[in-house]
Design an enzyme around this catalytic site. Structure first.
Site, PDB file in Angstrom:
ATOM      1  N   ARG A 293     -36.696  53.474   9.721  1.00 19.53           N
ATOM      2  CA  ARG A 293     -36.046  52.773   8.657  1.00 19.53           C
ATOM      3  C   ARG A 293     -36.424  53.018   7.229  1.00 19.53           C
ATOM      4  O   ARG A 293     -36.069  53.669   6.672  1.00 19.53           O
ATOM      5  CB  ARG A 293     -36.147  51.310   9.092  1.00 19.53           C
ATOM      6  CG  ARG A 293     -35.251  51.037  10.378  1.00 19.53           C
ATOM      7  CD  ARG A 293     -33.890  51.263  10.405  1.00 19.53           C
ATOM      8  NE  ARG A 293     -33.328  50.705  11.678  1.00 19.53           N
ATOM      9  CZ  ARG A 293     -32.876  49.492  11.980  1.00 19.53           C
ATOM     10  NH1 ARG A 293     -33.135  48.523  11.202  1.00 19.53           N
ATOM     11  NH2 ARG A 293     -32.262  49.402  13.007  1.00 19.53           N
TER      12      ARG A 293
ATOM     13  N   ASP B 273     -26.979  39.605  12.028  1.00 20.05           N
ATOM     14  CA  ASP B 273     -28.514  40.018  12.019  1.00 20.05           C
ATOM     15  C   ASP B 273     -29.368  39.288  11.053  1.00 20.05           C
ATOM     16  O   ASP B 273     -30.515  39.451  10.998  1.00 20.05           O
ATOM     17  CB  ASP B 273     -28.687  41.537  12.073  1.00 20.05           C
ATOM     18  CG  ASP B 273     -28.372  42.090  13.339  1.00 20.05           C
ATOM     19  OD1 ASP B 273     -28.342  41.564  14.275  1.00 20.05           O
ATOM     20  OD2 ASP B 273     -28.410  43.485  13.230  1.00 20.05           O
TER      21      ASP B 273
ATOM     22  N   ARG C 256     -25.844  45.819   7.451  1.00 19.93           N
ATOM     23  CA  ARG C 256     -26.825  44.982   7.075  1.00 19.93           C
ATOM     24  C   ARG C 256     -27.154  45.013   5.290  1.00 19.93           C
ATOM     25  O   ARG C 256     -27.917  43.968   5.072  1.00 19.93           O
ATOM     26  CB  ARG C 256     -28.317  45.010   7.669  1.00 19.93           C
ATOM     27  CG  ARG C 256     -28.141  44.955   9.190  1.00 19.93           C
ATOM     28  CD  ARG C 256     -29.484  44.793   9.752  1.00 19.93           C
ATOM     29  NE  ARG C 256     -30.284  43.626   9.554  1.00 19.93           N
ATOM     30  CZ  ARG C 256     -31.361  43.133   9.755  1.00 19.93           C
ATOM     31  NH1 ARG C 256     -32.067  44.192  10.500  1.00 19.93           N
ATOM     32  NH2 ARG C 256     -31.799  41.956   9.434  1.00 19.93           N
TER      33      ARG C 256
ATOM     34  N   CYS D 298     -39.483  39.021  13.748  1.00 19.25           N
ATOM     35  CA  CYS D 298     -38.355  39.385  13.091  1.00 19.25           C
ATOM     36  C   CYS D 298     -37.647  38.191  12.528  1.00 19.25           C
ATOM     37  O   CYS D 298     -36.892  38.143  11.572  1.00 19.25           O
ATOM     38  CB  CYS D 298     -37.481  40.042  14.201  1.00 19.25           C
ATOM     39  SG  CYS D 298     -37.948  41.686  14.494  1.00 19.25           S
TER      40      CYS D 298
ATOM     41  N   HIS E 293     -39.433  49.469  13.889  1.00 15.50           N
ATOM     42  CA  HIS E 293     -39.889  48.797  12.920  1.00 15.50           C
ATOM     43  C   HIS E 293     -41.405  48.595  13.108  1.00 15.50           C
ATOM     44  O   HIS E 293     -41.839  48.467  14.167  1.00 15.50           O
ATOM     45  CB  HIS E 293     -39.376  47.327  12.645  1.00 15.50           C
ATOM     46  CG  HIS E 293     -38.069  47.313  11.698  1.00 15.50           C
ATOM     47  ND1 HIS E 293     -37.047  46.359  11.603  1.00 15.50           N
ATOM     48  CD2 HIS E 293     -37.923  48.274  10.479  1.00 15.50           C
ATOM     49  CE1 HIS E 293     -36.392  46.368  10.723  1.00 15.50           C
ATOM     50  NE2 HIS E 293     -36.607  47.782  10.100  1.00 15.50           N
TER      51      HIS E 293
END
Length: 372
Positions: free
Chosen positions: A240, A169, A194, A363, A269
């Site tokens: 998040r 990612d 992540r 992103c 997000h």
């Protein structure tokens, strides 16, 4: 004497220069006054002036009192003075012509991106990720390269961070941190898969002109949840980023932070539910936000573009804008039409392979804002 009037006098405000305002007039500029007018003034006991500079009271050697002109309702007779006509109004007070979009200006941007060399979906940390579906990494790279080529074609600067094997990612560079005024607040990820991305982005920033990047003390997923609109920093929470990170960001950047709560897990997000178009304009999807956050957005941005359900499902709000050109997923057709009607130039791209991991154009893009 440098002009037609003595230095000790001021510019006349007689009929030749507009209505009388009571300013001292120069001596020597004669006004024609008919005998009948003088006689009428004398019967009323009013002084007769033979010049604009001679405001002496009748029968005395003293100047009479300063007089000022009174505005008269000229429109009652169907006449509109030229200085009140639409063509002579101050631009800020002039109504915008219907159907004519405002002029937009593109501002070159500085972006950081990461090639999806190791992209794959091998775990699931959002509703879009399904490890059981096949992923075409070569196609993902090709779509990403098209996005980078568009940025370069628009005149933007694009820097690259080296992808790290085992971090599929890492292509989603926006999550690596937030950079404003040359200061970098590095991400602290929620999910274990992540976490290692944070130090990788911190090292890159440290060696590329951002001397003292600071890692967030609580979960903060960078520009995934932090979007700058003019002087305001919109901050998302709910899935998040920890709400405590909002206060930390405000202290670090010295910018007012507006907290917004996300309520739909499909838009986990902030950058999946809201897009910044310029310093005053946003587009967003109201159902992704709590009622209170919707009210805040309506109050702050009454002219915002509202995305449809189809736009949101196409990740149409995961877009970037330079103030004129808006790069967005090509499936957001309704949003693209709204953008055109507002004077923006939508640039549609296909990033469907990256969408399998719940990411798209924004992103993949971390903006690096220099010190002012």
């Amino acid at each position: 004497m440098t002009g037609p009037f003595p230095p000790s006098r001021t510019r006349p405000s007689s009929a030749a220069f507009g209505p009388r305002t009571g300013v001292r007039e120069p001596v020597g500029l004669k006004i024609r006054q008919l005998p009948s007018e003088r006689a009428a003034l004398q019967r009323l006991g009013k002084p007769c002036f033979t010049s604009p500079g001679s405001r002496r009271a009748a029968g005395s050697g003293r100047l009479g009192p300063l007089r000022t002109a009174r505005p008269r309702p000229l429109r009652r007779c169907g006449y509109t003075p030229p200085h009140l006509a639409d063509g002579h109004r101050h631009p800020a007070a002039r109504p915008r012509p219907q159907g004519r979009p405002p002029m937009r200006t593109a501002t070159p941007r500085h972006y950081l991106m990461c090639r999806p060399t190791h992209f794959d979906v091998v775990y699931s940390i959002n509703p879009w990720m399904d490890p059981g579906k096949p992923v075409d990494t070569e196609l993902a790279v090709a779509q990403w390269e098209q996005l980078r080529a568009v940025y370069l074609g628009l005149g933007h600067r694009v820097d690259l961070i080296e992808p790290v094997e085992g971090l599929p990612d890492m292509v989603f560079a926006a999550n690596g941190g937030t950079v404003i005024d040359g200061r970098a607040l590095v991400a602290r990820f929620r999910d274990a898969e992540r976490i290692a991305e944070g130090p990788a982005y911190r090292d890159w920033l440290h060696h590329n002109g951002f001397a003292d990047p600071v890692t967030a003390s609580v979960v903060n997923e960078g520009e995934g949840d932090y979007l700058l609109v003019g002087d305001l920093l919109l901050a998302g929470t709910g899935f998040r980023s920890d709400p405590r990170s909002h206060a930390e960001a405000q202290e670090y950047f010295g910018r007012p932070v507006i907290s917004l709560t996300l309520v739909d897990p499909n838009y986990y997000h902030l950058d999946t539910a809201l897009s910044v178009l310029d310093d005053e304009t946003i587009a967003y999807y109201p159902p992704a936000f709590s009622p209170g956050s919707q009210a805040v957005l309506r109050r702050l941005f009454p002219d915002a573009l509202i995305a449809t359900d189809a736009d949101a499902r196409a990740f149409g709000l995961n877009a970037t804008s330079d103030g004129l050109n808006v790069v967005l997923p090509e499936g957001a057709v309704d949003l693209a039409e709204q953008l055109r009607s507002r004077g923006y130039l939508p640039v549609g791209l296909d990033l469907s392979e990256l969408l399998k991991a719940g990411g798209s154009i924004k992103c993949c893009t971390l903006e690096l804002r220099p010190a002012v």
